[in-house]
Design a protein around this motif. Sequence first.
Motif, PDB file in Angstrom:
ATOM      1  N   MET A  97       0.852  -1.189   0.000  1.00 31.15           N
ATOM      2  CA  MET A  97       0.000   0.000   0.000  1.00 31.15           C
ATOM      3  C   MET A  97       0.888   1.240   0.000  1.00 31.15           C
ATOM      4  O   MET A  97       1.743   1.382   0.863  1.00 31.15           O
ATOM      5  N   PRO A  98       0.713   2.124  -0.973  1.00 30.24           N
ATOM      6  CA  PRO A  98       1.564   3.318  -0.992  1.00 30.24           C
ATOM      7  C   PRO A  98       1.119   4.347   0.033  1.00 30.24           C
ATOM      8  O   PRO A  98       0.053   4.229   0.625  1.00 30.24           O
ATOM      9  N   GLU A  99       1.951   5.362   0.245  1.00 25.00           N
ATOM     10  CA  GLU A  99       1.627   6.535   1.067  1.00 25.00           C
ATOM     11  C   GLU A  99       1.500   6.258   2.558  1.00 25.00           C
ATOM     12  O   GLU A  99       1.062   7.119   3.313  1.00 25.00           O
ATOM     13  N   VAL A 100       1.863   5.041   2.995  1.00 23.02           N
ATOM     14  CA  VAL A 100       1.890   4.797   4.441  1.00 23.02           C
ATOM     15  C   VAL A 100       3.316   4.410   4.820  1.00 23.02           C
ATOM     16  O   VAL A 100       4.124   4.084   3.960  1.00 23.02           O
ATOM     17  N   GLU A 108       3.108   1.450   9.764  1.00 23.95           N
ATOM     18  CA  GLU A 108       1.643   1.460   9.610  1.00 23.95           C
ATOM     19  C   GLU A 108       1.172   0.249   8.813  1.00 23.95           C
ATOM     20  O   GLU A 108       0.165  -0.382   9.137  1.00 23.95           O
ATOM     21  N   LEU A 147      -1.074  -2.742  10.223  1.00 25.84           N
ATOM     22  CA  LEU A 147      -2.375  -3.026   9.602  1.00 25.84           C
ATOM     23  C   LEU A 147      -2.521  -4.522   9.300  1.00 25.84           C
ATOM     24  O   LEU A 147      -3.503  -5.147   9.718  1.00 25.84           O
ATOM     25  N   LEU A 195      -4.943  -7.864  10.995  1.00 31.65           N
ATOM     26  CA  LEU A 195      -5.858  -8.722  10.245  1.00 31.65           C
ATOM     27  C   LEU A 195      -5.683 -10.191  10.605  1.00 31.65           C
ATOM     28  O   LEU A 195      -6.496 -11.032  10.221  1.00 31.65           O
ATOM     29  N   ARG A 238       8.478   5.844   4.355  1.00 34.92           N
ATOM     30  CA  ARG A 238       7.300   5.551   3.558  1.00 34.92           C
ATOM     31  C   ARG A 238       7.561   4.387   2.625  1.00 34.92           C
ATOM     32  O   ARG A 238       8.637   4.254   2.037  1.00 34.92           O
ATOM     33  N   LEU A 264      -8.684  -1.576   7.672  1.00 36.61           N
ATOM     34  CA  LEU A 264      -8.227  -1.164   6.340  1.00 36.61           C
ATOM     35  C   LEU A 264      -8.772   0.219   5.992  1.00 36.61           C
ATOM     36  O   LEU A 264      -8.063   1.070   5.454  1.00 36.61           O
ATOM     37  N   ALA A 308      -6.797   2.859   7.718  1.00 37.83           N
ATOM     38  CA  ALA A 308      -5.510   3.071   7.048  1.00 37.83           C
ATOM     39  C   ALA A 308      -5.702   3.873   5.760  1.00 37.83           C
ATOM     40  O   ALA A 308      -4.903   4.758   5.438  1.00 37.83           O
ATOM     41  N   GLU A 309      -6.764   3.579   5.041  1.00 38.97           N
ATOM     42  CA  GLU A 309      -7.057   4.310   3.797  1.00 38.97           C
ATOM     43  C   GLU A 309      -7.338   5.785   4.093  1.00 38.97           C
ATOM     44  O   GLU A 309      -6.926   6.661   3.340  1.00 38.97           O
ATOM     45  N   ARG A 354      -6.189   7.498   6.600  1.00 36.34           N
ATOM     46  CA  ARG A 354      -4.932   8.138   6.978  1.00 36.34           C
ATOM     47  C   ARG A 354      -4.168   8.546   5.716  1.00 36.34           C
ATOM     48  O   ARG A 354      -3.595   9.617   5.625  1.00 36.34           O
ATOM     49  N   ARG A 355      -4.183   7.646   4.736  1.00 33.31           N
ATOM     50  CA  ARG A 355      -3.539   7.962   3.461  1.00 33.31           C
ATOM     51  C   ARG A 355      -4.178   9.182   2.823  1.00 33.31           C
ATOM     52  O   ARG A 355      -3.509  10.034   2.275  1.00 33.31           O
ATOM     53  N   ARG A 359      -3.247  12.349   4.386  1.00 31.26           N
ATOM     54  CA  ARG A 359      -1.844  12.644   4.138  1.00 31.26           C
ATOM     55  C   ARG A 359      -1.672  13.212   2.730  1.00 31.26           C
ATOM     56  O   ARG A 359      -0.843  14.056   2.496  1.00 31.26           O
ATOM     57  N   ASN A 360      -2.487  12.683   1.828  1.00 31.20           N
ATOM     58  CA  ASN A 360      -2.391  13.143   0.436  1.00 31.20           C
ATOM     59  C   ASN A 360      -3.273  14.378   0.271  1.00 31.20           C
ATOM     60  O   ASN A 360      -4.364  14.317  -0.271  1.00 31.20           O
TER      61      ASN A 360
END
Lengths: 331, 242
Positions: A106-109, A113, A117, A121, A144, B7, B10-11, B13-14, B17-18
Motif C-alpha cells: 500500500m503506498p503513502e503509508v 503502519e 495493519l 488482520l 514511507r 483497512l 488506514a485508507e 490516513r492515506r 496525508r495526500n
Amino acid sequence: MTYGTATAYSSTATGSATSHAPVVSFVNVSKHYGNLKAVDGLTLDLRQGETVALLGPNGAGKSTSLDMLLALRKPTSGKIEMFGSDPYHAVKSGRVGAMLQSGGLMPEVTVRELVTLVTTLQPKPEPVQTTFKRAGIAEFADQRVDRLSGGQTQRVRFALAICGKSELIVLDEPTTAMDVETRRLFWSSMKEEVAAGRTLLFATHYLEEADQAADRILVINRGRLLADGTPAEIKARAGAKRLSFKLDKLDEPFLLGLPGLVNLEVRHDFVQIQSMDSDATLYAVLDAGYRPTEIEVTSLGLEQAFLAITGEDDRANENEQAATATAGETI
Amino acid sequence: MAGTLALTRAELRRLFRNRRYFVFTVAFPVVLYLLIGKQVKGTAYGVQWGAYYMVAMATFGAFAGALTGNAQRISQEKKEGWIRQLRLTPLPANAYVIAKVLVSLVTTGTSIVIVLLLGHFYGGVHLPGWEWPAIGVTLWFGSTIFAALAVAVGYRFAPEQVQPVTLMLYFVFAILGGIWFPLNGVLGRIGQVTPTYEAIKIGTDVMGGASVPFGYPLGLVIWLGIFVGLATVAVRATAETV
C-alpha cells in the motif's frame, strides 16, 4: 551428440509416514491457458515441518502453482487442499503466510503502519516488534513504503508473510533483490520459523539455496513434477557422478549399454557419462578391453543434477513433438 | 468486519496525508461556489440561482469526489499488486472495495456538508430545517453511484487508460447533468437521464416546494444498480489477473 535415456523420475513420499494429514495436497492439478499447459497434472503432498523447495526454470509453472495454492487462480482441473480445506478458506483462516513476487504494498503509508495493519488482520498476530526484528526492517520502519529500495521492499513483503503465527509459509523467489548479507539473515530467520514447527514452501531458481535450505526438493519443468526427494536423492537420481575419458575407437551402442548410465555425451574422442554407479560403468569399459585415457570421475552438484533432469525432460518433449509432427505428416 | 474497518482507517490516513487529492476534490466545488454562486441573478430549475448552484456544487463534490481519485487509485493499486497482497491476508475478498467506498463516503460527505453550509451562510439560502438533511443525504447516497463506477473503471482499465476514461465520464456527467450550468434544449433533454441531473433536480424540487417526481429517486437507484453490476463484473473478470 547427446543421448538421453528415458528414465522416469517417479515421485516418492519422503520423510516418515506420519499420521498427520498433509498440510498441502495437490491431486492431478492442471492449469491451462488456451493451448499452454502452465501446470500439467501436478500431484504432491507437503507434510508438517518440512522445508520444501520448488525448483524449476523460468516458466516451469512455479508461480502458477503457488497462485493456485493461495486461491489467486483456479485450477483448470484437479483438486488442491490445504489443512483439509479449500485454498480460499485456508488462506482466510490465517493459517498461511505468503509472499509473492507480484505482491505489492500500500503506498503513502509508513512501513510501521503497513505491518501494523496487516498484523491486526491476523487471527494470531505476532508482536509487531518481533516481526520487525525477524524481517530486519526496524531501522526503516518509519520510512514511507513507496520510498524503499528493492531489497527493503522485499523485506517488508516478507514481514507481511510472517506477521501472523501461521502454520504454513509460502514464499515465491524470496531472496530476489536481496544482497548477500540480507539473504543470510533471511535464511537464518526462516530456520527459526521452521524450527517452531512451521512448514515452509518456497519457489526458487537459486539451486544453492534449495540445496542448503530445503530438506526436500520438487523439481518441476513445463508444469510437471520431474523429481521429488532430498537434495542428495535429487543429485543421485540425475546420475550422481560424472565420468569422463578419451577413447580412440568409439562404439556408441556399446557405451549406451553401459551399466549405471544415465546420460551420454560424445565429442570426437571425448566421452562424458553421467552414471548412477561410476565404478560399475568404468569396470565395464575396462572389462570390454578398452583402455581409455585421462579418466576423471567428479561428483555432480545440484546444479548439474537439475540441468540433467530438466534437460532430459526437454529433449524427451522435443522428441515427442517431432514424433507427433511426423505422425501428422503421414496422415 | 474489524479487518475491513482497520483497512478503512488506514485508507483514511492515506487520504488525509495526500492533501493535494483531498483539497482538490473537496475544495474545487467550494471555490466554484464562492466564485459563481452569487454572481448570477435569476432562477434555475424553479429556484434562486444561489440555491440551484449550491445543490449543483454539492452534487459535483459527491460525484467527482467519488469518481476521479478512486478509479485512478484502484487501477494503480491493482497494477502494483496491493490488491493481490491483500488477498493473501485473512481479510474477506470484498473488504478492499468496501473500504474504498467507505472512504469515498467520507470525502463526498465532507464536500457536501461544506457546500451546504456555504450555501446557507454565504449564499443566503434559507430552507425549512428538514430540507437540509433530506438534500444532503440524497446527494450522499447518490455519491455511492459514482463510487461503484470508480470501482468498475479502476478494475477494468490500466492506470494510463483510467485518466481519459474518467475525464470523459466526468465531462459527460458534469455537463449533461447540469452541474456547471443548467442545460436547455436537446442536450438538456438527453441530460435528464443522468444521475447528476436527477440528484440536482431532487434538491431543487425539494427547495422549490414542488413534489419530487418518483422517477428521479428511482433513476438514482437504477443507476446504482447498473454501476454496481458493472463493478461486480469488472472485479470478477479480473479475479485471476489481480
